[in-house]
Each structure stands twice: as C-alpha cells, then as structure tokens.
Design a protein around this motif. Structure first.
Motif, PDB file in Angstrom:
ATOM      1  N   ILE A   4     -15.160   4.000  51.301  1.00  0.00           N
ATOM      2  CA  ILE A   4     -14.948   4.749  52.541  1.00  0.00           C
ATOM      3  C   ILE A   4     -14.265   3.853  53.574  1.00  0.00           C
ATOM      4  O   ILE A   4     -14.569   2.676  53.671  1.00  0.00           O
ATOM      5  N   SER A  12     -13.540   9.709  58.681  1.00  0.00           N
ATOM      6  CA  SER A  12     -13.415   8.661  57.659  1.00  0.00           C
ATOM      7  C   SER A  12     -12.554   9.143  56.500  1.00  0.00           C
ATOM      8  O   SER A  12     -12.554  10.322  56.161  1.00  0.00           O
ATOM      9  N   ALA A  67     -20.892   9.076  52.353  1.00  0.00           N
ATOM     10  CA  ALA A  67     -20.508   9.477  53.712  1.00  0.00           C
ATOM     11  C   ALA A  67     -21.558  10.430  54.287  1.00  0.00           C
ATOM     12  O   ALA A  67     -21.890  10.365  55.471  1.00  0.00           O
TER      13      ALA A  67
END
Ligand SMILES: Cc1cc2nc3c(=O)[nH]c(=O)nc-3n(C[C@H](O)[C@H](O)[C@H](O)COP(=O)(O)O)c2cc1C
Ligand SMILES: [Fe+2]
Ligand SMILES: [Fe+2]
Length: 396
Positions: A4, A12, A67
C-alpha cells in the motif's frame, strides 16, 4: 506483506504491477510491464475505486484487506468495466457482500454481461454531475464516453483536487517502487510507453479525449490518479499538454521517422542512405525502423510523435509488402491525421508501392504525401544519387 502507498491522508494506492504478461490485451508487447492501479478511500465510509487484473489478485486482495484493517467496505466504485480493472469485482463483492457497487447505467449493463451475479449486487447508479460522499471527501462524476469504452466515468474530489481519470493519463510500465510520476524521470522512463499506450489504445478517440479535456479545464486538478502507471501531483500541465497534442493529432515534435520493409536488405540499404543524408543535412537525429522486426504498436507510437514519416517499401506480388500493409492498416484504423509522408518503392520488375501506398494514405485526414518520391530498381546504384538527393531535400 502489503504494497500500500499513501497518495494523500485518506487516499491510498492499493494496486499491483505485472512484469510477466507478454502482451497487453494479448496484442501489445509490454517488456516494461504494466501496473493496475486501485485506490482505497479511508474516510468515515470506506471506498475502493476499481479493482485490478486477476494476474495481480493475490497482492491486490492482500492490500485491500490490510487497507480496510477490519473495517467494512462501503463502496466499490467502478469507473471502467474493462476486465483489466474488473476481473476481481465478483471476488471483492463475495468477500464484502454488504458493499454498494457504484457506477453508471451502462456500467451495470456491462457488469451483468461479465458477471450475471451482478444482478444481485447492492447498486448505486450515478450520472455525470452527481456526487458520492464518503464523509469528508466528495466525489463528483464526469462522463468520459469512448475514452476508450462507452461507460467510462471519471471522478473528481474537490477538497484534494484529485481526478480519478480511469484509463486516460495511463501508461504501460510497471511501477518500480514509486507511485508518483515525480518519483521517476518520466520523460526517460515512461514517456515512450505513455505515448505508445495512448496512440494504440485511445488514439482513435481523439475527439472524445478533447471533450473530456474541455470538461477537465473547468476543474482545479491537483492530482491525476489513472488506472495504469504513476500518479501525477507535479507538472500536471506538462502531461495534459501531451494529451492535448496527442488528441488533436498534432505531432509532438518535428521529428522524422523512417520505416522500411526489406526482404533481402536492398531497401534497408537505401533507408540507411536516406537516413545518413537526412542527418547530414539537418544536423538532427532521426529514427529508422524495420517494419518486419518492430511490433506495429511501437511504429504507431512514433507516428504520434513525429511530423514526417518516410515509408520505403518493396513491391510484393504486385502489392504492398505485407508488414507495411499492416502498418498502413493500423494508421487508418487509428485515424492518424496531420502528417507528411514521403514514399519510396522498390521493385525488381514493376515497382508499384508508391501508387498503392498513396491510395491507402488517401483514407487519412489532413495528410500530405510528397510528390517527390524515390524508385529503387532492386538496389540503389551510383546513378540514383541525384534522385536520392532530391528525395532527401523534399523530406527536409
Ligand atoms: C516473393 C516476392 C515477390 C515480389 N514481387 C514483386 C512484384 O510484384 N513486383 C516487383 O517489381 N518486384 C517484386 N519483388 C521484388 C522486390 O520488390 C524487391 O525488388 C526485392 O525484394 C529487393 O529488395 P529487398 O532486398 O529490399 O528485399 C518480389 C520479390 C519477392 C521475393
Ligand atoms: Fe481500458
Ligand atoms: Fe486499463
């Protein structure tokens, strides 16, 4: 291990790069690889902009899981239904059955063609001008029909100035550790790939790209987040200017490119002679390509760059040498415009390719075919010096 990368505090990059795929769309060689970008929004609600190609699914699903960090996925926004970004839609929805899939009316029609199970998805249909809020961020949708699929949407987030541009402003080329264009020497590392990507994939739709650029001109764009290649946050105007040129079919520079066909080397020798004289007389560099040994996507990229194109072609069974015919076909299919062509033909008994190529080029808009051409009877000879000089002078 996640891959990420933060774009902003709440946006992101969670995509992946593929360096194994030989040909993009099973057509275009990509020795430089390709990235499939997906963007995660970590706001009061969570959202993902597009998924990725199945070839990067392990990394992609890992990134998404990390995430989310245990949160639920609220929105999956689909800007573009081509499978290089959509082959994981059903997987993501299966993992997050509560997610609302966001797209345009056409998006859902196409989605159901690829994934019959999409009938059962929670859907939110959006139109141009409508917005999606994730809490502090608000995304407004901009239609980009035929750039390069009919259903394409872009999304603009006002507080960050981020434009999620779908395939527009994308490029071939894996991301080597950095996700921003300014992490690289873009001109050296990516521009050729970006041009080749644009010309071959979007090139035919210059008018539609122009329409989107006009809409974009009304937005305060601080970042461009495409579906392939690096994210733009600096020198955006420089890259938009490239798109401006490419989409209006204006040559990017006043370069000359020579593309020759040659079965046995004689037309090649003539191409080298033309190149050498052009270089001497102009003091400038130029590129020479063998039409048989160069994938046509690279030639098309060079056509988008250069102002003048020299085609040197043997006569083959009274016709155009087949690899040159394929190149001419691609130029017509991609609606090349505003170029100057210089033609040379080789023939051992009845040279015919100046006439035949001229007929092919007549299908292109705003194209000049120089009246001065060059005929080679099997090979160039000392007696051809004058004709060769005249040909070179006409090109200049
Ligand atoms: C299979 C084949 C077909 C050809 N057909 C023609 C033709 O129809 N008319 C012609 O003038 N020359 C014809 N040629 C000759 C080529 O156009 C050319 O003069 C020759 O290949 C030399 O150039 P190169 O060394 O660059 O290949 C043919 C050659 C080959 C091998
Ligand atoms: Fe696409
Ligand atoms: Fe794509």
């Amino acid at each position: 291990m996640n891959g990420i990368k933060k774009v902003t505090e709440k946006i992101s990059w969670i995509g992946g790069s593929d360096r194994r795929l030989e040909r993009f769309e099973n057509i275009f060689p990509i020795p430089e690889g390709v990235s499939y970008n997906s963007y995660f929004i970590d706001d009061e609600k969570t959202a993902v902009f597009d998924t990725a190609d199945i070839t990067v699914s392990d990394q992609y699903l890992d990134n998404l899981k990390e995430a989310l960090a245990g949160r639920k996925l609220d929105y999956l926004v689909v800007l573009h239904m081509e499978p290089d970004h959509c082959s994981l839609i059903n997987t993501v929805v299966a993992l997050h059955p509560e997610v609302t899939v966001v797209g345009g009316a056409k998006t859902f029609t196409i989605m159901e063609q690829f994934f019959p199970e999409a009938k059962e998805f929670n859907k939110l249909e959006v139109k141009e001008g409508e917005t999606l809020s994730t809490g502090t961020l608000e995304f407004s949708f901009v239609a980009a029909p035929m750039v390069h699929w009919p259903e394409v949407l872009m999304a603009y987030e006002k507080s960050t100035g981020a434009l999620f541009s779908a395939d527009a402003f994308g490029t071939f080329g894996a991301l080597d550790g950095g996700i921003f264009a300014d992490d690289y020497d873009f001109e050296k590392d990516f521009l050729g790939s970006a041009r080749r990507y644009y010309a071959n994939i979007v090139g035919k739709y210059g008018m539609q790209v122009q329409a989107v650029l006009k809409k974009a001109a009304g937005l305060d764009i601080k970042m461009i987040l495409p579906l392939h290649g690096p994210v733009w946050r600096k020198d955006i105007a420089w890259f938009i200017d490239k798109y401006q040129k490419w989409s209006t079919y204006e040559p990017e520079d006043d370069g000359i490119v020579i593309v020759y066909g040659s079965l046995y080397g004689h037309t090649k020798s003539a191409a080298d002679a033309v190149a050498s004289r052009l270089r001497e007389k102009t003091g400038k560099g130029l590129k020479v390509y063998d039409v048989s040994g160069t994938d046509v996507s690279y030639l098309i990229g060079e056509v988008w760059r250069c102002k003048k194109i020299v085609l040197m072609c043997p006569t083959y069974n009274n016709g155009i040498y087949p690899p040159m015919a394929a190149f001419l076909h691609d130029m017509e299919a991609l609606a090349v415009q505003n170029r100057t062509f210089a033609l040379a033909q080789n023939g051992t008994w009845a040279p015919a390719t100046v006439k035949l190529m001229t007929e092919k080029l007549a299908a292109l808009k705003n194209v000049t075919v120089l009246e001065t051409n060059l005929t080679i009877k099997s090979a160039l000879h000392s007696g051809d010096e004058e004709a060769l000089e005249a040909f070179v002078d006409a090109i200049i």
